[in-house]
Design a protein around this motif. Sequence first.
Motif, PDB file in Angstrom:
ATOM      1  N   ALA A   1       0.941  -1.183  -0.132  1.00  0.00           N
ATOM      2  CA  ALA A   1       0.035   0.177  -0.106  1.00  0.00           C
ATOM      3  C   ALA A   1       0.788   1.287   0.027  1.00  0.00           C
ATOM      4  CB  ALA A   1      -1.014  -0.282   1.255  1.00  0.00           C
ATOM      5  N   GLY A   2       2.035   1.279   0.791  1.00  0.00           N
ATOM      6  CA  GLY A   2       3.022   2.448   0.919  1.00  0.00           C
ATOM      7  C   GLY A   2       3.449   2.504  -0.454  1.00  0.00           C
ATOM      8  N   LEU A   3       3.905   1.413  -1.145  1.00  0.00           N
ATOM      9  CA  LEU A   3       4.392   1.611  -2.740  1.00  0.00           C
ATOM     10  C   LEU A   3       3.482   2.226  -3.554  1.00  0.00           C
ATOM     11  CD1 LEU A   3       6.817   0.811  -4.446  1.00  0.00           C
ATOM     12  CD2 LEU A   3       5.891  -1.456  -4.767  1.00  0.00           C
ATOM     13  N   MET A   4       2.402   1.722  -3.519  1.00  0.00           N
ATOM     14  CA  MET A   4       1.247   2.182  -4.374  1.00  0.00           C
ATOM     15  C   MET A   4       0.975   3.848  -4.193  1.00  0.00           C
ATOM     16  SD  MET A   4       0.827  -0.245  -6.629  1.00  0.00           S
ATOM     17  CE  MET A   4      -0.716   0.676  -7.321  1.00  0.00           C
ATOM     18  N   ASP A   5       1.062   4.118  -2.929  1.00  0.00           N
ATOM     19  CA  ASP A   5       0.816   5.616  -2.598  1.00  0.00           C
ATOM     20  C   ASP A   5       2.025   6.426  -3.223  1.00  0.00           C
ATOM     21  OD1 ASP A   5      -1.480   5.140  -1.288  1.00  0.00           O
ATOM     22  OD2 ASP A   5      -0.468   5.185   0.800  1.00  0.00           O
ATOM     23  N   GLN A   6       3.249   5.757  -2.723  1.00  0.00           N
ATOM     24  CA  GLN A   6       4.351   6.562  -3.517  1.00  0.00           C
ATOM     25  C   GLN A   6       4.461   6.798  -5.018  1.00  0.00           C
ATOM     26  OE1 GLN A   6       7.677   4.322  -1.501  1.00  0.00           O
ATOM     27  NE2 GLN A   6       8.448   5.992  -0.827  1.00  0.00           N
ATOM     28  N   ILE A   7       3.835   5.613  -5.643  1.00  0.00           N
ATOM     29  CA  ILE A   7       3.785   5.613  -7.218  1.00  0.00           C
ATOM     30  C   ILE A   7       2.852   6.537  -7.546  1.00  0.00           C
ATOM     31  CG2 ILE A   7       3.033   4.313  -9.148  1.00  0.00           C
ATOM     32  CD1 ILE A   7       4.575   1.731  -7.771  1.00  0.00           C
ATOM     33  N   LYS A   8       1.780   6.463  -6.941  1.00  0.00           N
ATOM     34  CA  LYS A   8       0.515   7.594  -7.340  1.00  0.00           C
ATOM     35  C   LYS A   8       0.972   9.087  -7.095  1.00  0.00           C
ATOM     36  CE  LYS A   8      -3.208   4.538  -6.407  1.00  0.00           C
ATOM     37  NZ  LYS A   8      -4.298   4.164  -5.223  1.00  0.00           N
ATOM     38  N   ALA A   9       1.589   9.369  -6.116  1.00  0.00           N
ATOM     39  CA  ALA A   9       2.227  10.654  -5.734  1.00  0.00           C
ATOM     40  C   ALA A   9       3.361  11.099  -6.759  1.00  0.00           C
ATOM     41  CB  ALA A   9       2.595  10.669  -4.249  1.00  0.00           C
ATOM     42  N   GLY A  10       3.906  10.215  -7.602  1.00  0.00           N
ATOM     43  CA  GLY A  10       4.987  10.413  -8.305  1.00  0.00           C
ATOM     44  C   GLY A  10       6.382  10.454  -7.604  1.00  0.00           C
TER      45      GLY A  10
END
Length: 44
Positions: free
Chosen positions: A31-40
């Motif tokens: 979930a943290g990885l996905m958040d970082q990806i979405k935030a660029g």
Amino acid sequence: MELADLEVGVGLRDSKAPEAGHLVLAPETFAGLMDQIKAGELNL
């Protein structure tokens, strides 16, 4: 990329090179990885 919902976490592998192996991340880590990806925040 392929994802799998596993009992122990989330499995990830490169669909173009499945012989290269896979990673298993804890759901919270994924979930943290996905958040970082979405935030660029990552240089992908």
